[in-house]
Design an enzyme around this catalytic site. Structure first.
Site, PDB file in Angstrom:
ATOM      1  N   HIS A  58     150.275   4.347 125.259  1.00 61.29           N
ATOM      2  CA  HIS A  58     148.958   4.579 125.873  1.00 61.29           C
ATOM      3  C   HIS A  58     148.708   3.467 126.891  1.00 61.29           C
ATOM      4  O   HIS A  58     148.608   2.302 126.519  1.00 61.29           O
ATOM      5  CB  HIS A  58     147.860   4.592 124.809  1.00 61.29           C
ATOM      6  N   LEU A  59     148.624   3.844 128.180  1.00 55.94           N
ATOM      7  CA  LEU A  59     148.446   2.845 129.238  1.00 55.94           C
ATOM      8  C   LEU A  59     146.989   2.742 129.704  1.00 55.94           C
ATOM      9  O   LEU A  59     146.647   1.814 130.428  1.00 55.94           O
ATOM     10  CB  LEU A  59     149.369   3.131 130.416  1.00 55.94           C
ATOM     11  N   ASN A  90     146.013  11.031 127.182  1.00 58.00           N
ATOM     12  CA  ASN A  90     144.587  10.948 126.810  1.00 58.00           C
ATOM     13  C   ASN A  90     143.838   9.860 127.572  1.00 58.00           C
ATOM     14  O   ASN A  90     143.204   8.981 126.998  1.00 58.00           O
ATOM     15  CB  ASN A  90     144.411  10.778 125.291  1.00 58.00           C
ATOM     16  N   HIS A 230     154.749  10.199 115.795  1.00 57.59           N
ATOM     17  CA  HIS A 230     154.389   9.272 114.693  1.00 57.59           C
ATOM     18  C   HIS A 230     154.342   9.883 113.283  1.00 57.59           C
ATOM     19  O   HIS A 230     153.298   9.914 112.641  1.00 57.59           O
ATOM     20  CB  HIS A 230     153.074   8.559 114.988  1.00 57.59           C
ATOM     21  N   ASP A 303     153.627   4.116 119.985  1.00 55.26           N
ATOM     22  CA  ASP A 303     152.192   4.463 119.927  1.00 55.26           C
ATOM     23  C   ASP A 303     151.348   3.240 120.281  1.00 55.26           C
ATOM     24  O   ASP A 303     150.270   3.028 119.701  1.00 55.26           O
ATOM     25  CB  ASP A 303     151.785   5.045 118.569  1.00 55.26           C
ATOM     26  N   HIS A 307     143.095  -1.410 122.740  1.00 54.72           N
ATOM     27  CA  HIS A 307     141.657  -1.146 122.705  1.00 54.72           C
ATOM     28  C   HIS A 307     140.900  -2.411 123.069  1.00 54.72           C
ATOM     29  O   HIS A 307     141.279  -3.512 122.658  1.00 54.72           O
ATOM     30  CB  HIS A 307     141.222  -0.683 121.311  1.00 54.72           C
ATOM     31  N   GLY A 322     144.170   2.573 116.343  1.00 56.32           N
ATOM     32  CA  GLY A 322     145.274   2.238 117.251  1.00 56.32           C
ATOM     33  C   GLY A 322     145.589   0.764 117.257  1.00 56.32           C
ATOM     34  O   GLY A 322     144.719  -0.063 117.002  1.00 56.32           O
TER      35      GLY A 322
HETATM   36  O1  DOR Z   1     145.826   5.364 116.441  1.00 56.65           O
HETATM   37  C1  DOR Z   1     145.890   6.107 117.413  1.00 56.65           C
HETATM   38  N1  DOR Z   1     145.455   5.718 118.617  1.00 56.65           N
HETATM   39  N2  DOR Z   1     146.388   7.328 117.261  1.00 56.65           N
HETATM   40  C2  DOR Z   1     146.334   8.257 118.242  1.00 56.65           C
HETATM   41  O2  DOR Z   1     146.777   9.343 118.037  1.00 56.65           O
HETATM   42  C3  DOR Z   1     145.701   7.937 119.531  1.00 56.65           C
HETATM   43  C4  DOR Z   1     145.720   6.505 119.788  1.00 56.65           C
HETATM   44  C5  DOR Z   1     144.808   6.079 120.901  1.00 56.65           C
HETATM   45  O3  DOR Z   1     144.783   6.731 121.956  1.00 56.65           O
HETATM   46  O4  DOR Z   1     144.123   5.049 120.750  1.00 56.65           O
HETATM   47 ZN    ZN Z   2     148.858  10.421 118.013  1.00 60.50          ZN
END
Ligand code: DOR
Ligand code: ZN
Length: 429
Positions: A58-59, A90, A230, A303, A307, A322
């Protein structure tokens, strides 16, 4: 372009030898190579592996550049030994059109530290209602082959079937976040004795397993490629083993954190351990390691989920799920798989480079360390051990579950098509 002579490294952990890199390729491998004018990289004691490929990063750009950007995430990836990462869809806006995936792809080219390979959303806005423009994303400059609503499950079985049928036409793959949403409403951690004791709503293993069981049947019926993101439970590994034995074209990934950590981490109520799917039990961890060792699970994928502080340092129930992964992924695999004797170095290369590149259909990655191949590789010091310091990470976020934990191995150098992106353990740009 500078020519590099890497001396004395051990390719795949084998005997020490020299590697010559020129014009983006490996031009010689052998003992006592000489190359006048080449820059010498002393790699005595280091292990050489093909550059790692992440199927699940996730960037956060566009939309949450305060948590990560394509550039900061690319730097974290290079420092972790990666030469290619798949950027999850996302974002905000969601990567559900040719325009957005091309934007992410261009940002990756500009950063120039790893190949950033955009993942396209399966459904418009990740809403699970109608299919996104999968064909337009596949035909775009980003050449998308992996499609995922990750973060959310494509829970409608008819829509999932249509997605599988659609991607089959251009050899794409649907990467499913397997979570039956009707079974995980309000879920905070793995459902079991601990969740009951801690008073946190549980996320049952069956919510993941039910979707995997359904989707391997659909993929088998359609004859299309399915990838399971995952995987976190022992039951999921059993289902994958069954499906593969039946000839279903299914592949799967496990995260470093699910290989190392358990639901015991939730006892601290520290939201850095909140993740989706949740950390599971010791028995699950053992089954995941075994599944990765025997190839039932094809790949390790991070993954990596950065955040911002305000989204993570709150009460457990309010915190976003996450955790960071790129910079420690290889170290966690060394600890859980190599030091336990479950995988040798060639096995690490297979699960972290060869197979993920094959799943993403990335022609220039996951190639052997051999003459004529693109010079995508990393040099690892396996003897190095140090506690993880979140303040020292290249990621813009700080939510590392490994803070203060001593892990083995340090990436000393990474080369992307013959150009160092990391040297002496530091990013070159
Ligand atoms: O823990 C997670 N964080 N699981 C996910 O499926 C999405 C990801 C996120 O985008 O933060
Ligand atoms: Zn996921």
């Amino acid at each position: 372009m500078t020519t590099y002579l890497i001396t004395g490294s051990r390719p795949y952990g084998g005997d020490a030898t020299d590697i010559l890199i020129a014009d983006g390729r490996i031009t010689a491998v052998g003992d006592s190579l000489s190359a006048p004018g080449a820059e010498v990289v002393d790699a005595a004691g280091l292990i050489a592996l093909p550059g790692l490929v992440d199927l699940h990063t996730h960037l956060r750009e566009p939309g949450r550049e305060d948590a990560e950007t394509v550039e900061t995430g690319s730097r974290a990836a290079a420092l972790g030994g990666f030469t290619a990462v798949h950027a999850m869809a996302n974002t905000d806006p969601v990567a559900d059109t040719a325009g957005v995936v091309e934007q992410v792809w261009r940002l990756g080219e500009q950063a120039g530290l790893v190949d950033v390979v955009p993942v396209g959303a399966v459904t418009v806005g990740l809403r699970g209602e109608r299919l996104a423009e999968l064909g337009a994303m596949a035909d775009s400059a980003a050449r998308v082959r992996v499609f995922s609503d990750d973060g959310l499950c494509v829970s409608d079985p008819a829509l999932m079937r249509r997605a599988l049928e659609y991607v089959k036409a251009f050899d794409g793959v649907v990467a499913q976040h397997a979570e039956e949403p009707r079974l995980t409403a309000g879920a905070q951690m793995h459902e079991g004795d601990r969740s009951a004791r801690l008073g946190l709503t549980g996320w049952p293993a069956a919510a993941e397993e039910a979707i995997i069981a359904r989707d391997v049947l659909l993929a088998g019926h359609v004859g299309a490629r399915l990838h399971v993101c995952h995987v976190s439970t022992a039951g999921s590994v059993e289902l994958l083993r069954w499906a593969k034995a039946r000839g279903v074209q299914v592949t799967a990934e496990v995260t470093p954190h699910h290989l190392l950590l358990t639901d015991a981490c939730a006892e601290s109520y520290d939201p850095v351990f909140k993740v989706n799917p949740p950390l599971r039990t010791d028995e699950d961890v053992a089954a995941l390691r075994q599944g990765l060792a025997d190839g039932t699970i094809d790949a390790v994928a991070t993954d990596h989920a950065p955040h911002a502080v305000e989204d993570k340092e709150s009460e457990w129930a309010q915190a976003r799920p996450g955790m960071l992964g790129l910079e420690q992924a290889l170290s966690v695999v060394v600890e859980t798989m190599v030091e336990t004797g479950l995988l040798d170095w060639a096995g690490v290369a297979d699960r972290m480079s060869v197979r993920p590149a094959a799943i993403g259909r990335l022609a220039g990655h996951g190639r052997p360390l051999a003459v004529g191949e693109p010079a995508n590789l990393l040099l690892l010091d396996p003897a190095h051990r140090a506690p993880v310091d979140p303040a020292a990470l290249a990621s813009r976020s700080r939510n590392s579950p490994y803070a203060g934990r001593e892990l083995p191995g340090r990436v000393v150098a990474t080369f992307l098509r013959g150009t160092p992106t990391v040297l002496d353990g530091k990013a070159t740009r």
